[in-house]
Structures are given as structure tokens and as C-alpha cells.
Design a protein around this motif. Sequence first.
Motif, PDB file in Angstrom:
ATOM      1  N   HIS A  87       0.837  -1.203   0.000  1.00 61.16           N
ATOM      2  CA  HIS A  87       0.000   0.000   0.000  1.00 61.16           C
ATOM      3  C   HIS A  87       0.872   1.254   0.000  1.00 61.16           C
ATOM      4  O   HIS A  87       2.027   1.230   0.417  1.00 61.16           O
ATOM      5  CB  HIS A  87      -0.941  -0.004   1.202  1.00 61.16           C
ATOM      6  N   ASP A  91      -3.412   4.969  -1.389  1.00 58.41           N
ATOM      7  CA  ASP A  91      -4.346   4.004  -0.794  1.00 58.41           C
ATOM      8  C   ASP A  91      -4.867   4.509   0.548  1.00 58.41           C
ATOM      9  O   ASP A  91      -6.061   4.403   0.849  1.00 58.41           O
ATOM     10  CB  ASP A  91      -3.648   2.652  -0.589  1.00 58.41           C
ATOM     11  N   GLU A 199      -7.604   6.844  -7.121  1.00 51.87           N
ATOM     12  CA  GLU A 199      -7.038   5.635  -6.506  1.00 51.87           C
ATOM     13  C   GLU A 199      -6.634   4.621  -7.565  1.00 51.87           C
ATOM     14  O   GLU A 199      -5.565   3.994  -7.468  1.00 51.87           O
ATOM     15  CB  GLU A 199      -8.055   5.017  -5.546  1.00 51.87           C
ATOM     16  N   GLY A 203      -2.976   4.375  -6.790  1.00 56.75           N
ATOM     17  CA  GLY A 203      -2.866   3.433  -5.678  1.00 56.75           C
ATOM     18  C   GLY A 203      -1.977   2.246  -5.997  1.00 56.75           C
ATOM     19  O   GLY A 203      -1.671   1.964  -7.158  1.00 56.75           O
ATOM     20  N   ALA A 208      -7.736  -2.151  -2.618  1.00 58.43           N
ATOM     21  CA  ALA A 208      -8.270  -0.794  -2.688  1.00 58.43           C
ATOM     22  C   ALA A 208      -8.565  -0.402  -4.135  1.00 58.43           C
ATOM     23  O   ALA A 208      -9.592   0.228  -4.430  1.00 58.43           O
ATOM     24  CB  ALA A 208      -7.287   0.189  -2.055  1.00 58.43           C
ATOM     25  N   LYS A 209      -7.680  -0.766  -5.049  1.00 58.49           N
ATOM     26  CA  LYS A 209      -7.898  -0.457  -6.466  1.00 58.49           C
ATOM     27  C   LYS A 209      -9.124  -1.207  -6.997  1.00 58.49           C
ATOM     28  O   LYS A 209      -9.902  -0.662  -7.790  1.00 58.49           O
ATOM     29  CB  LYS A 209      -6.651  -0.825  -7.270  1.00 58.49           C
TER      30      LYS A 209
END
Length: 234
Positions: A87, A91, A199, A203, A208-209
Amino acid sequence: MTSFSRIVLPVAAGAVALTMLAGCSGSGTDAAAPSPSAPAVSDTAAASPSADVSDTPSAAGEPSDSPSDSPSESPSEAGDPGDAAGHNDADISFAKMMIPHHLQAIDMAGLARTQAGDQWIRDLAAKITEAQDPEIRTMKGWLDGWGEEPLPRDHEMPGMLSKADIGKLAQADGSPFDRLFVTQMIKHHQGAIKMAEKEIASGAFADAKAMAKTIVSTQKAEIKEMKGYLAKLK
């Protein structure tokens, strides 16, 4: 003489008979002795290997279970949501901002449950809550693992409504509420999409992506539906 011979002959005959019987019994004992002892030894020898063979698989079966137990622990440890080495700051910023952003959308959806005049609006509000509440929990887990906290709910970010905007929505009811809700939610969704696209571009954390891509696709589809709904009201 006669009486003596009658006594001696029977005694002598008895002695001869005893001697013959002793000889027979001795030969019988020597011949029979090996046969009982031989089966006893052979039975014991036969039983001993079979016992060892039956015990060996069970003993060998126990160690085979232990290697299968140890790998099952590693996936759960590796699947810890906050334990992502890849991360980055993008992120962290995404999660810290999207949590309060989602919370405001859920607040707006809560008002729709009691103040919307159209069932379509109530259904849309329920769908928004069902999608965004689990995402909030997931992002909170990431931040916990990274030692971070969400931003305050009044933090300025794309698409966030002001307290005055929320106040207007809270005072509306029926059809006026429906129109204002859709108008405000379109703006809110557009802000979320903007943050999610950032993101996706910047990111590093795969989960998260992936969530950002889901937000973009889901909320773009809802914006299209809401714009179609507004068109019908005019």
C-alpha cells in the motif's frame, strides 16, 4: 513250596508289567512332547508379525495428518486485510476520505426511508446503503492495519454536501424530497467517482484499487438511472 511259588510268580509278573508300562509311557511322552510345543511356538510367531503389521499403518497414518494441518494456518495469516506490504499514500488517502464520504450517502439514504414520496427513491436509497456499508467496514479494517484513522465527517472533499444542503434535504418531504435527493446524490456520486479514479491511477494496494473500480462502475450506473428519473419528472 507250592504256596511260595504262587506268591512269587504273581509279584514277578506284576513287576514285569510295570516295567513294560513305564517303557511305553516314556516313549509316548518323548514322541508327544514336541508336537504340543511346536504349534505353541509357531502360533506365537505368527501372531507377533501380524500385530506389528497392523500397528505400523496406524502409527504411520498419524504423522501424515500433521503436515496437512500446518499449511491450513498460513492462508488465514496471509489473508489479514491490513497486512498489505504494497500500500502507498494514495491508498491511505482513498480509504480515509471515502469512509466519511460513504457515511454521508448513508445518512441521506436514511432520510429517504421516511421522507421519500416515490418507492423508487426508497429502493435506490436501500441499494446505496447495502453497497456502501460493507465498503466502509472493509476500508476501516485497512486503516486499522495501517495505523491510520478516517478523516472527520465535515472534511471538505469532492461531492460532499454542506450542512446547509443536508438541512434542506432533511426539511423536504414527498415529491420535493425526491427531486432534491436525486439532484444531491448525483453530485455526491460524481465526487466519489473522482476520488475512486484517482485511486485507480495512483494506488498500489490491489484490494483498494479493486474497490475503487467497483465504486466507479456502480455509481456511474446509478447516476444514469437518477438522471433518467429526473427527466421523467420534468
